[in-house]
Design an enzyme around this catalytic site. Sequence first.
Site, PDB file in Angstrom:
ATOM      1  CB  SER A   9      -0.913   0.012   1.229  1.00 18.78           C
ATOM      2  OG  SER A   9      -1.608   1.238   1.254  1.00 18.78           O
ATOM      3  CG  HIS A  34      -3.956  -1.345  -1.842  1.00 24.01           C
ATOM      4  ND1 HIS A  34      -5.102  -2.015  -2.220  1.00 24.01           N
ATOM      5  CD2 HIS A  34      -4.330  -0.516  -0.838  1.00 24.01           C
ATOM      6  CE1 HIS A  34      -6.120  -1.618  -1.476  1.00 24.01           C
ATOM      7  NE2 HIS A  34      -5.683  -0.702  -0.628  1.00 24.01           N
ATOM      8  CG  ASP A  36      -5.178   2.807   0.546  1.00 23.10           C
ATOM      9  OD1 ASP A  36      -6.140   2.046   0.392  1.00 23.10           O
ATOM     10  OD2 ASP A  36      -4.082   2.456   1.028  1.00 23.10           O
ATOM     11  CG  MET A  38      -8.215   7.760   2.064  1.00 22.94           C
ATOM     12  SD  MET A  38      -7.309   7.815   3.611  1.00 22.94           S
ATOM     13  CE  MET A  38      -6.527   6.210   3.607  1.00 22.94           C
ATOM     14  CG  HIS A  67      -9.315   0.761  -0.962  1.00 25.14           C
ATOM     15  ND1 HIS A  67      -8.785   0.507   0.284  1.00 25.14           N
ATOM     16  CD2 HIS A  67     -10.671   0.846  -0.783  1.00 25.14           C
ATOM     17  CE1 HIS A  67      -9.766   0.430   1.166  1.00 25.14           C
ATOM     18  NE2 HIS A  67     -10.908   0.643   0.555  1.00 25.14           N
ATOM     19  CG  MET A  69     -11.335   4.027   1.588  1.00 21.71           C
ATOM     20  SD  MET A  69      -9.812   3.937   2.533  1.00 21.71           S
ATOM     21  CE  MET A  69      -8.644   3.835   1.190  1.00 21.71           C
ATOM     22  CG  MET A 138     -12.148  -2.038   4.538  1.00 19.93           C
ATOM     23  SD  MET A 138     -10.598  -1.701   3.685  1.00 19.93           S
ATOM     24  CE  MET A 138      -9.637  -0.894   4.949  1.00 19.93           C
ATOM     25  CG  ASP A 176      -6.677  -2.375   2.682  1.00 18.52           C
ATOM     26  OD1 ASP A 176      -5.547  -2.213   3.182  1.00 18.52           O
ATOM     27  OD2 ASP A 176      -7.262  -1.504   2.012  1.00 18.52           O
TER      28      ASP A 176
HETATM   29  C1  DX5 Z   1      -6.604   1.958   5.165  1.00 19.38           C
HETATM   30  C2  DX5 Z   1      -6.093   1.612   3.801  1.00 19.38           C
HETATM   31  C3  DX5 Z   1      -5.030   0.589   3.783  1.00 19.38           C
HETATM   32  C4  DX5 Z   1      -3.762   0.993   4.493  1.00 19.38           C
HETATM   33  C5  DX5 Z   1      -3.183  -0.263   5.084  1.00 19.38           C
HETATM   34  O1  DX5 Z   1      -7.700   2.765   5.041  1.00 19.38           O
HETATM   35  O2  DX5 Z   1      -7.140   1.129   2.994  1.00 19.38           O
HETATM   36  O3  DX5 Z   1      -4.727   0.187   2.447  1.00 19.38           O
HETATM   37  O4  DX5 Z   1      -2.822   1.602   3.653  1.00 19.38           O
HETATM   38  O5  DX5 Z   1      -2.122   0.102   5.870  1.00 19.38           O
HETATM   39  P1  DX5 Z   1      -1.498  -0.847   6.964  1.00 19.38           P
HETATM   40  O6  DX5 Z   1      -0.991  -2.067   6.246  1.00 19.38           O
HETATM   41  O7  DX5 Z   1      -0.416  -0.008   7.546  1.00 19.38           O
HETATM   42  O8  DX5 Z   1      -2.593  -1.175   7.940  1.00 19.38           O
HETATM   43 ZN    ZN Z   2      -6.645   0.192   1.006  1.00 24.86          ZN
END
Ligand code: DX5
Ligand code: ZN
Length: 219
Positions: A9, A34, A36, A38, A67, A69, A138, A176
């Site tokens: 990630s 990956h 993220d 947000m 991903h 969010m 999640m 994740d």
């Molecule tokens: C959280 C993200 C994850 C995050 C995971 O909202 O969707 O992808 O980067 O990070 P770790 O592995 O540090 O929990």
């Molecule tokens: Zn993620």
Amino acid sequence: MSFKKIAPSVLAADFANLQRDIEMVNNCNADWFHLDVMDGVFVPNISFGMPVIKAMAKHTTKPLDVHLMIVDPDRYIQTFADLGAEVLTVHYEACTHLHRTLQAIKAAGMKAGVALNPHTSVHLLEDIIQDIDLVCIMSVNPGFGGQSFIENTYAKVKTLKNLIQQKGANTLIEIDGGVNDKNAKALCDAGADVLVAGSFIFKSEEPCTTIAHLKEIIS
Ligand code: DX5
Ligand code: ZN
């Protein structure tokens, strides 16, 4: 031979050295990137958006697993297709018309993923599992890296795996949040296909070795 995947990630990468960290992932035994995204509304944090992904995509040589969010993700499906996403995952909790959203993602040429918050039951996917390429369970509350793994995840993975088999679906299970070398094997034994790991990889002394170690554990 193992088909299980590791998806580092990028949220946990050093943003001031993004190209270096991307090349590290390119050259290591990792499978996907990956990413993220947000919006500060669906989750209480804002990460990075289109211009940063566009810059990253110039250097990545492995599939982009995006991903989202964000609320109302339908607005950006074509944008992420144009940016080169291979998998586009939306949150179950953010989609009023999930079936329509998934069809739109596929029509734009991507694999369609659905992410479930820790409180969302996998049973809610019963009537749509055959339309989903990937379910992202999640294992932390979305929004931040570096949180502790929620133990109930194992039960969700097993229930989901049963549902997929029972319906004859081809869906991959991704985990994740809080993934590390202590839970990776048990997650794969429960039925997981893709493990996302952020902090455990990027905050380690030698990220490349850590990726190889994770791959070894799950193969
Ligand atoms: C959280 C993200 C994850 C995050 C995971 O909202 O969707 O992808 O980067 O990070 P770790 O592995 O540090 O929990
Ligand atoms: Zn993620």
